[in-house]
Design an enzyme around this catalytic site. Sequence first.
Site, PDB file in Angstrom:
ATOM      1  N   HIS A   1      40.441  41.479  35.953  1.00  0.00           N
ATOM      2  CA  HIS A   1      39.562  42.228  36.856  1.00  0.00           C
ATOM      3  C   HIS A   1      40.267  43.451  37.427  1.00  0.00           C
ATOM      4  CE1 HIS A   1      36.411  39.405  36.472  1.00  0.00           C
ATOM      5  NE2 HIS A   1      36.909  38.469  37.250  1.00  0.00           N
TER       6      HIS A   1
ATOM      7  N   HIS B   1      35.316  39.644  44.430  1.00  0.00           N
ATOM      8  CA  HIS B   1      34.933  39.025  43.161  1.00  0.00           C
ATOM      9  C   HIS B   1      33.485  38.587  43.176  1.00  0.00           C
ATOM     10  CE1 HIS B   1      34.532  35.843  40.118  1.00  0.00           C
ATOM     11  NE2 HIS B   1      35.490  36.475  39.474  1.00  0.00           N
TER      12      HIS B   1
END
Length: 267
Positions: free
Chosen positions: A84, A18
């Site tokens: 995501h 991330h």
Amino acid sequence: MPRERSPWQPDALLLVGHGTRDRLGTEQFFTLATLLREKLAPVDVEGCLLEFQHPTIAEGWQRLIERGARSISVAPLLLFAAGHARRDIPETIQQCANETRDRGIDARYYHGGPLSRCPQIVELLKQRISATLDGSPPDPDTALVMVGRGSYDSCATTDMRLLAEIVAHQAGFQSRAVGFYAMAEPRLPDVLDRAATEPGIRRVVVQPHLLFQGRLYDAICNQVDEARARHPQVIFDVGDYLGPTAAVADALAYRAIGSLKRKPCRA
């Protein structure tokens, strides 16, 4: 000594994190990439980051292509499937593959899943909790509170609740609960208050379900400190995050292998 590559293995693995503004958290991500590279040798491994830092996903993909990779397993370093995993990473990888194809290079790729409830993560969480308890089984007067970052995605929050129940049951806790730092209910301070006022509870073990050091881990520790001040009669202990460990590398490899059972994607 590097092991020979099995027929099912890709040329390379792209580890997608991330990203964080925390320096130590960033270092821990690349430490994990190194562990995974050593584990999967001779398969090439490149670490890249979705936000905040370099290399970006496009830069990581290009490095692998330049080193000769033509079959890439994309391994998202994500705890659960939300925006995501479902949208941002696949769309970016598809764009990378399209640009590679436009240069006359045919590259296949496979999408791995998030870590979720894979067995290596369950075992590592139990180890973290056991370390907090100095290796002793939990007493009946000890409650477990597992805390996740939180998400607006209901599937991700349900997955967190299921994981927490599995870990608590296997670790032997009679009293257990799950809370979230943000974007989902119940919020951690409320869960801590309920656990601390449950009849017979004298100790609360808080296990953050986070990968690395960062602002979120520090914020959770601060909320636990505030709960200590509100409930001085109860002992609060905070467990460690998962970290750049062999267990997390094993979990990523486990998910990557699973991705290869599906049909590869092409531009």
